[in-house]
Design an enzyme around this catalytic site. Structure first.
Site, mmCIF file in Angstrom:
data_model
loop_
_atom_site.group_PDB
_atom_site.id
_atom_site.type_symbol
_atom_site.label_atom_id
_atom_site.label_comp_id
_atom_site.label_asym_id
_atom_site.label_seq_id
_atom_site.Cartn_x
_atom_site.Cartn_y
_atom_site.Cartn_z
ATOM 1 N N CYS A 77 12.828 -32.210 -2.739
ATOM 2 C CA CYS A 77 13.918 -32.243 -1.757
ATOM 3 C C CYS A 77 15.067 -31.417 -2.311
ATOM 4 C CB CYS A 77 14.409 -33.668 -1.534
ATOM 5 S SG CYS A 77 13.140 -34.726 -0.832
ATOM 6 N N TYR A 127 -1.355 -44.808 12.396
ATOM 7 C CA TYR A 127 -1.349 -45.034 13.837
ATOM 8 C C TYR A 127 -2.529 -44.294 14.468
ATOM 9 C CZ TYR A 127 3.500 -46.605 13.169
ATOM 10 O OH TYR A 127 4.633 -47.260 12.773
ATOM 11 N N CYS A 161 16.108 -43.446 -1.084
ATOM 12 C CA CYS A 161 14.829 -42.921 -0.596
ATOM 13 C C CYS A 161 13.704 -43.963 -0.659
ATOM 14 C CB CYS A 161 14.426 -41.703 -1.416
ATOM 15 S SG CYS A 161 12.863 -40.996 -0.872
ATOM 16 N N ARG A 186 10.519 -43.161 -0.422
ATOM 17 C CA ARG A 186 9.384 -42.578 -1.124
ATOM 18 C C ARG A 186 9.788 -42.123 -2.519
ATOM 19 N NH1 ARG A 186 8.011 -39.357 3.447
ATOM 20 N NH2 ARG A 186 7.303 -41.082 4.724
HETATM 21 C C1 PLP Z 1 6.906 -43.178 11.028
HETATM 22 C C2 PLP Z 1 5.533 -42.817 10.885
HETATM 23 C C3 PLP Z 1 4.879 -42.076 11.873
HETATM 24 C C4 PLP Z 1 5.561 -41.621 13.135
HETATM 25 O O1 PLP Z 1 5.883 -42.730 13.934
HETATM 26 P P1 PLP Z 1 6.626 -42.534 15.333
HETATM 27 O O2 PLP Z 1 6.983 -43.944 15.737
HETATM 28 O O3 PLP Z 1 5.682 -41.891 16.267
HETATM 29 O O4 PLP Z 1 7.819 -41.691 15.084
HETATM 30 C C5 PLP Z 1 3.540 -41.786 11.687
HETATM 31 N N1 PLP Z 1 2.868 -42.191 10.594
HETATM 32 C C6 PLP Z 1 3.473 -42.914 9.622
HETATM 33 C C7 PLP Z 1 2.665 -43.361 8.454
HETATM 34 C C8 PLP Z 1 4.821 -43.257 9.732
HETATM 35 O O5 PLP Z 1 5.422 -43.944 8.763
HETATM 36 S S1 SF4 Z 2 15.107 -39.771 1.980
HETATM 37 FE FE1 SF4 Z 2 13.758 -39.187 0.239
HETATM 38 S S2 SF4 Z 2 12.335 -37.705 1.118
HETATM 39 FE FE2 SF4 Z 2 14.069 -37.852 2.534
HETATM 40 S S3 SF4 Z 2 15.475 -36.233 1.872
HETATM 41 FE FE3 SF4 Z 2 16.112 -38.104 0.848
HETATM 42 S S4 SF4 Z 2 15.078 -38.027 -1.141
HETATM 43 FE FE4 SF4 Z 2 14.024 -36.550 0.202
#
Ligand code: PLP
Ligand code: SF4
Length: 368
Positions: free
Chosen positions: A122, A110, A129, A131
Site C-alpha cells: 500500500c 460469495y 487495517c 488485512r
Molecule cells: C466484501 C467482499 C466482497 C464484495 O462484497 P459486496 O457486498 O458485493 O461488495 C467479495 N468477497 C469478499 C471475500 C469480501 O470480503
Molecule cells: S486498509 Fe489495509 S489494505 Fe487498505 S489501504 Fe489501508 S493498509 Fe492498505
C-alpha cells in the site's frame, strides 16, 4: 497557505506519484523530520515497528495538524503503543480469508464474485487495517505464474461475474502491470464487473492521472471503491481525483470504517457523506471495526454505528447514507445491521416508525 501547499512549493516533484511512493515515511527518524515528535513518541513508534510496519506518503502526512495529538489523519497512520497490547478477542485472520481461499490470491466466499488480492503493498499503511497480517509484511505483488493460476480459477468457475481487485492497494502497481491483470480478466467471458478497491484517492491522489484513467476506460464496466474515513481527507487534490474517476465513467463508491475517536459521531459522519456525494462518490458501506491484531483501540460498540446511520437516514439524501455492516468473524461475510423501523406487525398491518420517530400504519392486503 495549508501545510500541503507549503510542502508542494518545497518539493517540486510533489505531484509525481512515483516520488510520493519513493519518499514514504517508514521510520521514526524520518518521521521526526516531518512532524514534531517527543522522544517518548519516537521510542514508542520504534517499539511498534518491530511488530507492524509504517508507511505514510508525504502527501497524507501533510494533512496532519501537528498541534493536535488526536488529529484524525495522524491517528490513522502514525503507530501507537496500544497496538502492541494484545486483546483477548484479537484474531490473526479475523475474516477467515485463508479458509475461503481456493488458490493463492483468491478469496471466494460469495456465489457470484471473488476477491482478488493482487499485491500486499500500500502507499500508506492504515493502523486499522483488517488485512494487516499480510499487508505490509513485505512489498510483494502477484507473480506471472500466480496470476495465471488465479485467473485460471476464475475461468474455471462460470458463476463468477464480479471480480474485486484489492490487496494491499492495486493502484500501487504500475499502470502497465494493472492493465495486464485487467486484460486477462476481461478475456474471461463470464466476468462482467471488474471492481478495484483502493485507498489511493485518499492517501496519494496524484496517482489518479490520465494514463491510468485512459487505460481503465478501455475495460468497462469498471467500478472503483475507495476508503475515506474523515472529512479532513477530502482535500482539493482528493476532490480532483474523485471527479476525474467519475468523469472517466467509473462509478465510484466509498467504504468507511467506523473508528473510535476519529469518526464515531453523527456530525462528522454527516459532513463526510455530504462531501463524498458532492464529489460524485456514493457512500457504500460503513464497517464495524474488525478484530485484527492490535486495533482494539479503534473499536466502538455496535450500537454507535446503528445510531449514526439512524441519525442520517431520512435527514440527508438517501444515496448519501451508507449501509452499516459487520464483516462476521470467521468468514460469515458482511451482515447488515440496521435500526428496526418496524414497531410491530400482524396479519392485518405493519406499524412503522418514520425517520423522525412518528408512528404510521400500513394495512396488509386482505387475505381470502
Ligand atoms: C466484501 C467482499 C466482497 C464484495 O462484497 P459486496 O457486498 O458485493 O461488495 C467479495 N468477497 C469478499 C471475500 C469480501 O470480503
Ligand atoms: S486498509 Fe489495509 S489494505 Fe487498505 S489501504 Fe489501508 S493498509 Fe492498505
Amino acid at each position: 497557505m495549508t501545510r500541503t501547499e507549503s510542502f508542494k512549493q518545497q518539493y517540486p516533484q510533489w505531484n509525481d506519484w512515483h516520488w510520493q511512493i519513493a519518499h514514504r515515511i517508514m521510520d521514526a527518524d524520518t518521521l521526526a523530520k516531518w512532524l514534531p515528535l517527543s522522544s517518548q513518541e519516537e521510542s514508542d513508534i520504534n517499539h511498534v515497528l518491530k511488530l507492524f510496519r509504517m508507511a505514510v506518503t508525504p502527501y497524507y502526512l501533510s494533512l496532519i495538524n501537528p498541534d493536535d495529538p488526536h488529529d484524525p489523519v495522524r491517528m490513522q497512520c502514525i503507530p501507537s503503543l496500544q497496538e502492541t497490547v494484545p486483546c483477548a478477542n484479537d484474531l490473526l485472520d479475523p475474516l477467515n480469508e485463508d479458509g475461503d481461499s481456493p488458490v493463492p490470491h483468491i478469496v471466494h466466499r460469495y456465489p457470484d464474485r471473488v476477491l482478488f488480492l493482487v499485491t500486499m503493498e500500500c502507499s500508506e499503511y492504515c493502523r486499522h487495517c483488517t488485512r494487516r497480517r499480510e499487508v505490509g509484511e513485505e512489498d510483494r505483488a502477484i507473480t506471472d505464474e500466480e496470476l495465471d493460476v488465479a485467473v485460471g480459477y476464475i475461468r474455471d468457475h462460470e458463476e463468477i461475474r464480479d471480480v474485486l481487485i484489492s490487496g494491499g492497494d492495486p493502484l500501487t502497481l504500475s499502470t502497465a502491470r494493472l492493465e495486464t491483470i485487467i486484460q486477462k480478466l476481461r478475456a474471461v467471458k463470464h466476468v462482467d464487473i471488474i471492481r478495484i478497491g483502493t485507498r489511493v484517492p485518499v492517501v496519494m491522489p496524484m496517482r489518479i492521472d490520465d494514463e491510468l484513467l485512459n487505460m481503465l476506460k478501455k475495460y468497462h464496466p469498471i467500478w472503483i471503491n475507495t476508503h475515506f474515513n474523515h472529512p479532513n481527507e477530502i482535500t482539493e487534490d482528493a476532490e480532483r481525483a474523485c471527479q476525474a474517476i467519475a468523469d472517466a465513467g467509473i462509478p465510484l463508491g466509498n467504504q468507511t470504517v467506523l473508528l473510535k475517536g476519529i469518526n464515531d459521531n453523527s456530525e462528522t459522519m454527516k459532513e463526510l457523506m455530504l462531501k463524498l456525494v458532492h464529489n460524485r462518490v456514493r457512500p457504500y458501506y460503513l464497517y464495524q471495526c474488525d478484530l485484527s491484531r492490535g486495533i482494539s483501540r479503534f473499536r466502538t460498540d455496535v450500537e454507535t454505528g446503528v445510531k449514526i446511520v439512524h441519525d442520517l437516514q431520512g435527514f440527508i439524501s438517501g444515496f448519501a447514507v451508507p449501509k452499516f455492516v459487520i464483516d462476521a468473524p470467521g468468514g460469515g461475510g458482511k451482515v447488515p445491521i440496521c435500526y428496526d423501523y418496524v414497531v410491530s406487525h400482524d396479519e392485518h398491518e405493519y406499524v412503522l416508525e418514520n425517520y423522525a420517530g412518528k408512528i404510521y400504519r400500513y394495512p396488509e392486503p386482505h387475505r381470502t
